[in-house]
Design a protein around this motif. Structure first.
Motif, short mmCIF file in Angstrom:
data_model
loop_
_atom_site.label_atom_id
_atom_site.label_comp_id
_atom_site.label_asym_id
_atom_site.label_seq_id
_atom_site.Cartn_x
_atom_site.Cartn_y
_atom_site.Cartn_z
N ASP A 153 7.75 60.74 -27.05
CA ASP A 153 6.53 60.15 -26.49
C ASP A 153 6.27 60.66 -25.07
O ASP A 153 5.12 60.87 -24.68
N ARG A 154 7.34 60.84 -24.31
CA ARG A 154 7.18 61.33 -22.94
C ARG A 154 6.67 62.76 -22.91
O ARG A 154 6.02 63.18 -21.93
N GLN B 209 -1.92 59.38 -19.64
CA GLN B 209 -0.71 59.88 -18.99
C GLN B 209 0.05 58.75 -18.30
O GLN B 209 -0.52 57.76 -17.85
N SER B 210 1.36 58.95 -18.22
CA SER B 210 2.22 57.96 -17.58
C SER B 210 1.94 57.89 -16.08
O SER B 210 1.60 58.89 -15.43
N SER C 91 16.03 68.98 -21.56
CA SER C 91 16.93 67.84 -21.35
C SER C 91 16.33 66.73 -20.49
O SER C 91 16.90 65.64 -20.41
N HIS C 92 15.17 66.98 -19.84
CA HIS C 92 14.59 65.89 -19.06
C HIS C 92 14.06 64.78 -19.97
O HIS C 92 13.83 63.66 -19.52
N LEU C 93 13.88 65.08 -21.26
CA LEU C 93 13.46 64.07 -22.23
C LEU C 93 14.65 63.37 -22.89
O LEU C 93 14.45 62.43 -23.66
N LEU C 94 15.86 63.84 -22.62
CA LEU C 94 17.06 63.27 -23.24
C LEU C 94 17.48 62.01 -22.49
O LEU C 94 17.79 62.06 -21.29
#
Length: 430
Positions: free
Chosen positions: A308-309, A323-324, A351-354
């Protein structure tokens, strides 16, 4: 579509003086899901248990030691959970060949398919104290081989088929499970119980197929590697934002900084979407007809990619999506220190979404009241009447930014969260 099983088994037990117990079993199983030459398999199990409490020298301790047992067992079991008829090579009619009807291959088949086997060994320790506290501790080791899997094939060497079912690979699971149940307080009509359980599992791939030692699963950002666990993420490592110009940075496979995203720089990051740690705990209290019960569950060291991000923090890639608010903190001028690059530098699937999807959740909370039997006896109709109010998924504590951390997939994408539920009920016994 249909299938059938046929099994023959024998089982024997031996008990000596209620102290030493032996047990053994032998079975053979047949499944229509395999070819006629590989349809049958033999499985076995042996085990023993020692009841320490019944030893003569334990007589002075039996007033406080209410149970004490040691059990050891080992054996094999089978799995045939594949679709029906996968062992057949099939053709299908209706094909058009230069205006003429024809038949073409529709399934590659594999007459060598047979049972997947797991060899398990368990050591269990059980103890009870003062008829109030019970403890179960179990260690296990499970080795699975001849695993039933869809094996990828080259289209050019398999008549245009991209995969087929085969017996390949091996895997080891080993771990420990602990369960504790305790009667904390019992006084008059009041009773209070506590329970807790925790488990740890270590998973390791021991073999893949045809000498292959690693295989990247398409579009999952995971990789199967001998010596590593199933479900380990294989991904580019995000290194932040260059404060001088707002560019996104990554680590290459050697750990050096780069501003170029390259699939060749993906690495195993030591994080999996299967939680090695999980458990729960709860409490129940009762006073006369009134009772209160609560049960929590938890998971630790489980990771998910928050898809989702990828859309909500796209930084301009998906302009039609809301947008967030995190994007308000993106890089704007030289010297800004942030983890969101300048506008126009899109967020990538790295990896910033992990995210750590560990959580603690109040799964169930129930309050109930049972009417006194003396009152019900006057009605001459009801034997018991119980009223209850129950809530499920009431509270969740987690650092995961999605709507719900509880799941089993490696990617979180528009997942509807576990619903919070309230139930009121009446149990009537006549």
């Amino acid at each position: 579509s249909d299938y059938s099983f046929l099994s023959f088994f024998g089982r024997g037990e031996y008990n000596y003086a209620n102290k030493y117990y032996l047990e053994g079993s032998l079975r053979t199983d047949g499944s229509s899901r395999f070819g006629k030459d590989n349809r049958w398999a033999i499985f076995w199990a042996v085990g023993g248990m020692w009841d320490l409490r019944n030893e003569d020298y334990m007589a002075p301790h039996r007033n406080w030691l209410t149970s004490a047992q040691v059990a050891l067992n080992t054996g094999t079991s089978g799995n045939s959970s594949i679709p029906n008829y996968e062992h057949f090579s099939l053709v299908v009619g209706g094909a058009d060949y230069v205006g003429e009807s024809g038949m073409v291959p529709s399934q590659l088949g594999n007459e060598n398919l047979t049972w997947e086997t797991t060899w398990s060994t368990n050591l269990a320790l059980r103890a009870g104290f003062y008829q109030r506290v019970n403890v179960d501790l179990e260690f296990y080791h499970k080795k699975t081989f001849n695993m039933l899997m869809e094996v990828p094939l080259s289209y050019t060497t398999s008549n245009g088929f991209g995969y087929r079912w085969d017996n390949v690979g091996g895997m080891v699971n080993q771990g420990v499970e602990l369960n504790v149940d305790a009667l904390v307080l019992r006084k008059g009509d009041f009773m209070w119980n506590l329970n807790a359980n925790v488990s740890y599992n270590r998973n390791r791939i021991t073999e893949l197929y045809n000498g292959v030692t690693e295989y990247e699963t398409a579009n999952t950002n995971t990789k199967l590697v001998v010596g590593h666990p199933v479900g380990e993420f294989f991904i580019n490592r995000f290194a932040g934002v260059n404060p001088a110009n707002g560019d996104a940075l990554w680590y290459d496979k050697d750990g050096e900084l780069t501003n170029v995203l390259n699939d060749g720089d993906k690495v195993l990051v030591g994080k999996t979407y299967f939680a090695p740690w999980q458990g729960g705990f709860g409490s129940s209290m009762s006073y006369k007809g009134l009772s209160l019960t609560a049960q929590f569950s938890w998971v630790a060291d489980r990771w998910m990619l928050n898809n989702d991000r990828y859309f909500d923090e796209s930084n301009g890639r998906f302009q039609a999506y809301n947008q967030s608010s995190r994007l308000l903190g993106r890089w704007k001028k030289p010297g800004d220190v942030t983890d969101i690059p300048r506008h126009g530098v899109y967020g990538e699937f790295d990896s910033h979404l992990l995210e750590d999807a560990s959580f603690l959740r109040l799964k169930n909370l129930m309050v109930s009241y049972s009417l006194p039997s003396q009152l019900l006896s006057r009605t001459k109709v009801f034997r018991s009447v119980r009223l209850y109010l129950q809530g499920q998924n009431l509270l969740t504590f987690t650092g995961f930014s999605g709507l719900d951390p509880e799941g089993t997939a490696n990617i979180y994408a528009a997942q509807y969260p576990m619903a919070r539920q309230y139930t009121f009920g009446i149990d009537l016994t006549f």
